[in-house]
Design an enzyme around this catalytic site. Structure first.
Site, PDB file in Angstrom:
ATOM      1  CB  SER D  20      45.762  65.500  21.630  1.00 10.96           C
ATOM      2  OG  SER D  20      44.368  65.629  21.768  1.00 10.96           O
ATOM      3  CB  THR D 153      74.342  27.847  14.366  1.00  7.71           C
ATOM      4  OG1 THR D 153      75.568  27.146  14.184  1.00  7.71           O
ATOM      5  CG2 THR D 153      73.179  26.919  14.070  1.00  7.71           C
ATOM      6  CG  HIS D 154      77.313  30.262  16.793  1.00  9.58           C
ATOM      7  ND1 HIS D 154      77.367  30.753  18.065  1.00  9.58           N
ATOM      8  CD2 HIS D 154      76.809  29.004  16.906  1.00  9.58           C
ATOM      9  CE1 HIS D 154      76.952  29.823  18.913  1.00  9.58           C
ATOM     10  NE2 HIS D 154      76.591  28.752  18.233  1.00  9.58           N
ATOM     11  CB  SER D 275      75.972  56.036  -3.154  1.00  9.17           C
ATOM     12  OG  SER D 275      76.798  57.136  -2.865  1.00  9.17           O
ATOM     13  CE  LYS D 281      77.679  50.675  -1.845  1.00  5.47           C
ATOM     14  NZ  LYS D 281      77.734  51.263  -0.519  1.00  5.47           N
ATOM     15  CD  GLU D 288      71.482  49.581   4.934  1.00  2.00           C
ATOM     16  OE1 GLU D 288      71.241  50.111   3.826  1.00  2.00           O
ATOM     17  OE2 GLU D 288      72.470  49.859   5.626  1.00  2.00           O
ATOM     18  CE  LYS D 323      44.579  61.369  22.623  1.00  2.00           C
ATOM     19  NZ  LYS D 323      43.536  62.380  22.379  1.00  2.00           N
TER      20      LYS D 323
END
Lengths: 478, 478, 478, 478
Positions: D20, D153-154, D275, D281, D288, D323
């Site tokens: 470790s 909403t939605h 990009s 772009k 993201e 850990k």
């Protein structure tokens, strides 16, 4: 970083969050291979001048040699492996380096690199799973395999089995795992290269040629799918989870079998440790670690699946997080399997004193069935008799035929309660505990294991030939 | 409950925790089928008297008819479906009912039932996945498929695509999902029946006969493996997760596409709802629910995998918890796919006004490459020009060839910046955005979809024939 | 279903996918309570006529009485519990029923119902966790608690402990779990009612009054947060996971302790079962089931967290999927804890024969430290001596002081190697294995358990008073 | 590695699996601190000679200075950080180094180190969460906060809100997250040091003294619990998951808000990228990535929980795998929060053109309610009217009062359909969309944020004082 369009530099924490330089080390070999193949195609199709292509290929090979010697390190200044390679190439060969990324996007490049790297990893996992099988088969076919031990249900003595059946059953699972890894690998058969960002390219690329040179059967059918599909990554993580769950089962066999009082396995000194405080300890740490690895295996699968949730089709940056998860999963799984293969081969498998002499109870009930007693009645009578018997006798005390016959007068004279070591042979059904069935099992496992290993070797050899053709040192893929 | 051996009754909470009567309803049909096949074999081999076997089979068929009519309900008093059937059988035909469980354990029985039920469920999932593909293909091949829309990367306009490529890409994924379900189903090919508790049996069972009658290719090779292997359950849950992630991606397409301002999808009235408070609302609730189902799909996979962790080989009661998880997973996945198939077929796919006229920027850079400019330089120059242009002009304003030519004098006269609707045809590479490539994609998807559907139908027909032979009403499996 | 705006009926599969009638049964009681409180407030503020409010309240109480008698069943035609109640109310009292939903959205209604239901559930979980503690404390303080047994590390004998310390340690965990459930409950202190869809309302609602009547300390501070926050649901599922992991640890103690050869626990007949095939079996099925429940507990947590991923703020229909997950989680956890409380109380805890006499090795090393030997040297010497000794003597053979003194001449004459039962008293550090430390531990656990139970009871009584005031039968909350 | 007892060296793959060293780098600072405190206590109690203790402390401080300067690297030959420190100490000061591990096991040492490291990490997370709140509050209180935008909403326009309410709601969540981290930290208040392997020690350690010196309120009550309890690790991972889900929600707000056509957020250049292929772009990559981080956060929680499943009480090596999971979780969460704080502060929040003019529909229905119409009737009538209207008019077209009054003659003359910017003020309920309510919300968030930040600072200062007292450089904890 590619920031030509923007006035401000990227925020510092943002640069740290978006960097993939560390995990990209695993992609260096395949990225160079793919770039060489791409550059050759650009030259062959006349998309860039042939001479430029030649210089690019030579430059990439030089970088590959440096990398194989451990002398090409990724610089965090250049976000990822792809920009690192391009920067180094341009430093070495000048402006022609700026032609490498023609007709290619990082999106199709990453997808291609991941496919190549995953194919490689899966070959390793096929081999490692088959090796665990092999270890177990070795023991099962040795004299240790013929010794008899309690088979457990509910972690309680149920019926006696040959150690070979227990080990052969574990071996069967690892062979299936090797086959599962192989099936996933065989579906990685289409080259994303040439898919551009999401829509292909207006330049006259030859996708069939690059696909062939990289060992794929064909080019992908939708550019949009090619850059965003990550299913083989999750397939691999799922297969790792299942395999490590099988490993956790075998490891638990070792942990429990080592418990004083159970004493049916003794691990070799090479797979135990002691305590920093308690000098008398002999701990099955490695079995515990193998068992525990199944936890993070499930977690990684979740990580990757959850990343994909709700993403619209087309490349999203979220996908970047999949890379380190898949690589870590593959590496840890392989390591755990290698430990397990050694541990299984070197352990000794014992027959502890019988703790429950009544594990042949079903054979007694079956004998009553043969004598015409309905099974459910037979089961009930044997159960009650054993319950009563337990009140005065230890479970470990052998059952004398005379006490049995006194209780069940309808038994044919010839019937004897099975002794602890005779039990496995009593159950004659196919797939069962008799040595004949066990031998058939071991043969089947061995046949499939050999098949698996030879498929793996054939593919390894095929890929080595292709890489030799690209002039890329094999050491980068070891 | 089988408690002959014990004086005390089971604790009440314990009985509730261990009961599986609710989830076992899904097993009733297959349990009856398996029991009929088992009883026939017991008679044919002479393990029980032929006449007893006949009475058992008749009794089970009578129960099956009751069950198909919805009149046989499981009684929680009898722990699970198996004990319910046996109790009812004995109530109907008397002592011969006590012979049914001869040479069988609940362990091999459950394993067999699960294999049969899962095979059935996977057939349903194959069909449902293929139907989503079918819906999408229908739209892609309709005039709507030929309209052009932004392809997104990073949920930003990237390059223009035909709607048909977007829908065809989603369709391709669902075909792959159907194929994945099928592969899992085809590996469920070995009958556990006759494996007993873990070690087989001493009675002369004919495992090949029962395997054949239940539609398996063979009997399992290790009794110990047969009763404890749950891999096909996890395989199915994994495949459900992947399929529902694909569904979540398509659903997100619908949610985002319905957002005013984006306006590229309009869901049909049959797949939207309004609000209990806000009368103006038109909500894509169903798309949201389909998207959300991917969450529990991942959770169920975790549930099942975690249950298996660290279990030694051999049957452990922990395995019982797998049943409801798998059944629920299968049912919810199928429901979500059915909703999605309808929603996709009935939605209308639109071409909103162009919001970014510069999506042809790569084609401009490619033209510079053809004129000899290294790609990286071309990329940089185009990027800076567009940045500058954005300061004075809206992104939506069409790019005039004259402003472009002024900036890039080396461009050939003939080169025109691609108009929004011309873009897809500019990218001529295979697998790319041109209609020729898209048509090839749709053909491939369709071919595989038809293959998948016909394999599914053949298997459904085969199983129906077998069940007819066993005299078990098909309605139990609908 | 509310579909006034739409011409077409909802698709059939869509209706099935969006229905929450089954899981909503758990909300019926709280929904009625909340509606009564809401209607009273509408009357008191004059938003609706006082007389209408009176008729609504009377109607809702009548439904509540029917429901408490099990005679009000939810009709799947009306999507969810809320629309069922409103429809039934209107059927009973006519047009005034149409006034109930004034100044309320399903969004704030659902959020309020969930808060009320979760508060109730958490009280149940506090109680059940404390009861497991109580059971364990009972045994720990009985004579069985004073018997000595191996403490394990790495599932190997490490150092001898009183059973009371092992049981007290488990008890401590369940007390902490009760406290964790309580802290989550105490943070559910703000009423969402009056938040509308996301933005509040233009009608003069009195949110403080409804909050008070429902037992909340205050009204929520942001309507947008109120309708979309599901954190206490995930908090509860997380706490269930942790508690069930503690339960799995105790259950494993029972499974391993029941293994012949280990023999340190004997479960009572009320918590074991036998086999359908093997009449001699005595299986710890219930311990296995409790252990296994931790798997789905983790899975449910994942399900709920994954549903929430990437949702923009504001109500999304995805949230609906959270309800059944939380309810199922709470019910299964409570059931498992109840089984565990009984199982722990009725088991007998034994002292099997000593299998390793060297568990006092650290005390020997410590004695050498007192004699001036550096610890690392002492550790090494003791380790090598024990290794050598093992080659000729069984680990179980008691260590004679003479052999020890021969090896370690620097030991003071008075030092004796600790006997198996003396060991716990040798370690005198606070929190350690001596009875004095163990008694302190048990006292602390007991104090916290009592505190927890009395906080739970106080809250139960407070809520009963409020519900009595609303005229809603307590039976709906049992 | 401690292998005195064993003849064979550890297997190579086994050594790799059990090492470790990499993850232990995060423990170096706390391990040195804990060792200094331990050594001082050993000297003060006379367990080891005072002079030896002095040399040990001096040696450890020297190592700490080297480490702070980045010059002390962990050597994989010595398994973990603890053995590395002990080896280096002994190399430096000779045999006295062998006295450091007196009256201590790696088990209590690791548990203590983890508690110290986690406390530190949680302080960092409290701060980072509060900073996101702070950023959001800054914007909400700026003029941008007073602009009006669709509340969704939605993911559909629902009701108009001030940007300040949306941002303030997000800010509220991050304040709650800071408080959750703090509660977890405050429960890490008991020192495991002195618990030995599982049972304490026979040497006269002063646990209260070491607890105090390390900043704990007390020593743990059960040695067995102290070494095996990992609940605060899972608590922290859970809190990270919830926080990152909140982050994913805010990130989604940025991704969707940046979509052309939606146009309600513009990220600053410092948080977007372009990009590699498409020069036009402008991608919200960072949003993201932040959104995606919630996936692995859930996965890590699963990893850790699954590792714990079914472990009997007492230290098991499985725990080691916890850990790296916890450390990685803490680091990634903090990084994501830092990015988010910057992104939120620098973004600009816009009011795009109104796309749906009917978002005031509830206010119209409410006006009808005031005029005596039952709400359900009002809702239905408004819904049908809007449906009809949509057939001829765009949703975006403002609703004229005359058309409304023609449809609803019972409306009072004074009532006007709310304009897009007037809407928030119409809803006057507390906690709702009016500026008065929003200001109250922002004040509450700010008050709690300040409280949280000052608690964090006080604790940081307290720990720095303690570390200064131990002579350990603060840089090791930065």
């Amino acid at each position: 970083m590619l920031r030509d369009r923007f006035s401000a530099p990227l925020d510092q924490a943002a640069a740290a969050l978006s960097s993939s330089v560390v995990e990209d080390r695993a992609l260096l070999g395949v990225d160079l291979w793919e770039s060489i193949v791409h550059a050759r195609m650009l030259g062959a199709t006349g998309i860039i001048p042939k001479a430029s292509a030649g210089r690019i290929v030579a430059g990439l090979r030089a970088i590959a040699r440096e990398a194989a010697a451990g002398r090409f390190l990724l610089d965090p200044l250049h976000e990822d492996v792809h920009l690192n390679v391009e920067a180094e190439l341009t430093r070495r060969i000048g402006p022609d380096g700026e032609r490498l990324h023609t007709a290619r996007s990082r999106n199709d490049q990453v997808a291609t690199d991941l496919a190549l790297a995953l194919r490689e990893s899966l070959l390793g996992l096929e081999g490692a799973s088959a090796r665990v099988s092999s270890s177990l088969l070795g023991v099962a076919r040795s004299p240790q395999g013929r010794t008899v031990v309690d088979g457990w249900t509910h972690t309680q003595p149920a019926q006696r089995l040959y150690w070979a059946q227990i080990l052969g059953t574990h071996a069967l699972r690892f062979v299936r795992d090797a086959e599962r890894f192989r099936r996933i690998r065989e579906r990685i058969d289409a080259s994303p290269l040439g898919s551009g960002a999401i829509a292909g390219t207006s330049l006259p690329v030859d996708r069939r040629a690059t696909a062939r040179a990289l060992g794929f059967a064909r080019a992908t059918a939708s550019s949009l799918d090619a850059v965003s599909d990550r299913d083989s990554g999750t397939d691999a993580l799922y297969a790792c989870s299942v395999t490590l769950l099988h490993a956790s089962s075998l490891a638990e066999e070792f942990v429990l079998g080592s418990l004083p009082g159970v004493d049916r396995v003794r691990l070799s000194d090479r797979f135990v440790t002691t305590s920093s405080l308690m000098p008398h300890k002999r701990n099955p740490d490695l079995a515990e670690l193998v068992r525990a690895e199944s936890g993070p295996a499930i977690g990684r699968l979740v990580s990757h699946l959850a990343v994909l949730k709700g993403l619209p089709v087309g490349y999203q940056r979220d996908l970047q997080l999949g890379k380190p998860i898949v690589f870590e999963g593959v590496v840890r799984t392989r390591l755990a399997l290698e430990v397990l293969a050694g541990m299984a081969a070197e352990a000794s498998y014992r027959t502890p004193p019988v703790s429950d002499a009544s594990t042949g109870s079903v054979e007694l009930a079956d004998a009553l069935v043969r004598a015409g007693v309905p099974f459910r009645t037979a089961h009930r009578r044997v159960g009650l008799w054993l319950s009563k018997r337990e009140k005065t006798t230890s479970r470990a005390a052998p059952i004398r035929d005379s006490e049995m016959q006194a209780e069940f007068p309808e038994l044919p004279r010839a019937f004897r309660f099975p002794g602890a070591d005779e039990e496995p042979e009593r159950r004659t059904s196919s797939g069962g505990s008799s040595w004949r069935s066990v031998a058939t099992l071991l043969d089947e496992v061995d046949r499939r294991r050999r098949q698996s290993e030879s498929a793996t070797s054939r593919e390894v050899a095929r890929l080595q030939r292709l890489r030799r053709g690209a002039g890329i040192p094999e050491r980068l893929f070891a």
